[in-house]
Motif scaffolding. Structure first.
Motif, short mmCIF file in Angstrom:
data_model
loop_
_atom_site.label_atom_id
_atom_site.label_comp_id
_atom_site.label_asym_id
_atom_site.label_seq_id
_atom_site.Cartn_x
_atom_site.Cartn_y
_atom_site.Cartn_z
N SER A 240 -7.40 -14.69 7.57
CA SER A 240 -7.71 -13.53 6.73
C SER A 240 -6.64 -12.47 6.99
CB SER A 240 -9.10 -12.98 7.02
OG SER A 240 -9.19 -12.54 8.37
N TYR A 241 -6.44 -11.59 6.04
CA TYR A 241 -5.37 -10.60 6.20
C TYR A 241 -5.72 -9.31 5.47
CZ TYR A 241 -3.96 -11.89 1.45
OH TYR A 241 -3.94 -12.13 0.10
N ARG A 242 -4.97 -8.25 5.83
CA ARG A 242 -5.10 -6.95 5.17
C ARG A 242 -3.73 -6.29 5.13
NH1 ARG A 242 -6.47 -1.31 6.42
NH2 ARG A 242 -6.36 -1.73 8.66
N LEU A 243 -3.38 -5.78 3.96
CA LEU A 243 -2.14 -5.03 3.78
C LEU A 243 -2.51 -3.60 3.40
CD1 LEU A 243 -0.03 -7.60 1.70
CD2 LEU A 243 0.00 -7.23 4.17
N ASP A 244 -1.96 -2.64 4.12
CA ASP A 244 -2.29 -1.23 3.89
C ASP A 244 -1.00 -0.44 3.73
OD1 ASP A 244 -3.29 1.30 3.78
OD2 ASP A 244 -4.35 1.24 5.70
N LEU A 245 -0.74 -0.04 2.48
CA LEU A 245 0.47 0.74 2.16
C LEU A 245 0.06 1.98 1.38
CD1 LEU A 245 3.56 1.11 2.00
CD2 LEU A 245 3.52 -0.27 -0.09
N PRO A 246 0.19 3.18 1.96
CA PRO A 246 -0.14 4.40 1.22
C PRO A 246 0.74 4.55 -0.02
CG PRO A 246 0.08 4.86 3.57
CD PRO A 246 0.57 3.46 3.35
N VAL A 247 0.16 5.16 -1.06
CA VAL A 247 0.87 5.34 -2.32
C VAL A 247 2.15 6.14 -2.11
CG1 VAL A 247 0.71 6.31 -4.65
CG2 VAL A 247 -1.27 5.16 -3.63
#
Length: 360
Positions: A240-247
């Motif tokens: 499982s994975y998560r990508l978090d990139l602020p706008v």
């Protein structure tokens, strides 16, 4: 804003800080020159008057050099010819115009200089000091140019290594992915179609990265998402994975495929050998110093000491984690210089973190 893609440093005369440093250094140099002339030629004049004349001549000469070095016609000449021509113009101009400025400062009437026999000494002294100063500037420019050429060569070599790394890693990944697709085509056509779509996105991004020096951070994350989705097809519920990139950070330029080796290392050496499910997270955050990007996993942890991969001269094997990590470090050094860095650390209770720090 964050990517220093230019390896050519701004010339000293075109930056306010550099110009201020040159002016300050010139004030000191010409003050020393006035002292030396006062000692070597007693009775030439008072020290105060010599100091005023020396500073006026020196600063006028420096201003003339700065103006000349901004002329595009001179920029097209060879370095030696350009600095010789600059000296021929700047030294007489600095001497004649600087004397008139000194007369104004002292409140004396302007008059012709250089017509008396005793004037020959300060003329020769001015030519000597001015020539040495121009020689210093020419040498400084040559060293800066050579440093820029070395940096450009290093960047080109790093990009060549990146292309080589892709040719070594992509066939292995493609063969495994195609082998999975072969089985999925009959068992689950919908999943096979989705996997093909992800593979197309990944390959398109990889090919596009070969033709550019930087990409928006959003595209880099899109490339990672395509890769992680492909890997999730292969590993199933184990990944499982998560990508978090602020706008606010989506448009920030970064070197293409910068984070790919870190994610591949986390999966290949941390999550794939692990028994049971695993998770990977890629998180970008803005800080006062720049940008931090963390690649976290809860796998087996670092197979090497947490502080660094081997630093000896022996090359790391392509399949080893040190190979990808060393490659990322070299690219950071080539593009950003020492302000950027890659740090590794063990996570508790299990796993590892790769942290990339990019300067503003």
């Amino acid at each position: 804003m964050y990517l220093s893609s230019t390896t050519r440093a701004e010339p000293w005369h075109r930056t306010p800080k550099g110009a201020a440093q040159v002016v300050a250094a010139s004030v000191v140099v010409w003050a020393v020159a006035a002292s030396v002339l006062y000692i070597l030629v007693p009775g030439l004049d008072t020290f105060a008057r010599l100091l005023v004349f020396a500073e006026s001549v020196g600063l006028t000469m420096v201003a003339c050099v700065m103006v000349l070095q901004r002329q595009r016609r001179l920029e097209r000449l060879a370095a030696g010819t350009r600095w010789l021509l600059t000296g021929v113009i700047a030294i007489p101009t600095g001497y004649l115009l600087g004397h008139q400025i000194a007369f104004l400062v002292l409140g004396e009437p302007m008059r012709l200089v250089g017509h008396q026999p005793i004037s020959l000494v300060p003329i020769l002294f001015t030519v000597l000091v001015g020539g040495l100063g121009l020689r210093h500037f020419a040498t400084r420019e040559q060293l800066a140019r050579e440093a820029a050429e070395r940096a450009e060569a290093q960047r080109t070599a790093i990009e060549a290594q990146l292309r080589l790394l892709r040719t070594q890693l992509e066939p292995h990944m493609l063969f495994n992915t195609l082998a999975n697709l072969r089985g999925l085509v009959r068992e689950d056509a919908d999943r096979a179609e989705a996997m093909i779509d992800r593979l197309i996105v990944y390959l398109r991004g990889t090919l596009a990265a070969s033709d550019t020096e930087s990409v928006p951070l959003s595209r880099e994350f899109a490339q990672l998402r395509a890769y992680l989705e492909i890997m999730s097809f292969r590993m199933g519920p184990r990944l499982s994975y998560r990508l978090d990139l602020p706008v606010a950070l989506e448009g920030v330029p970064v070197p293409p495929m910068l984070l790919q080796p870190l994610v591949e290392n986390a999966i290949k050496h941390g999550l794939e050998p692990k028994v049971g499910p695993g998770r990977i997270e890629v998180i970008a955050r803005a800080t006062e110093a720049g940008i931090e990007i963390h690649v976290d996993d809860d796998g087996l942890g670092l197979p090497l000491p947490a502080h660094d991969p081997p630093q000896d001269d022996s090359p790391a094997r392509p399949e080893s984690p040190s190979y990808g990590l060393r490659h990322v470090r070299e690219r950071l050094q080539a593009v950003y210089g020492p302000a950027a860095r890659l740090e590794l650390e063990q996570r508790q209770p299990t796993g590892a973190r790769s942290a990339v720090f990019l300067p503003r």
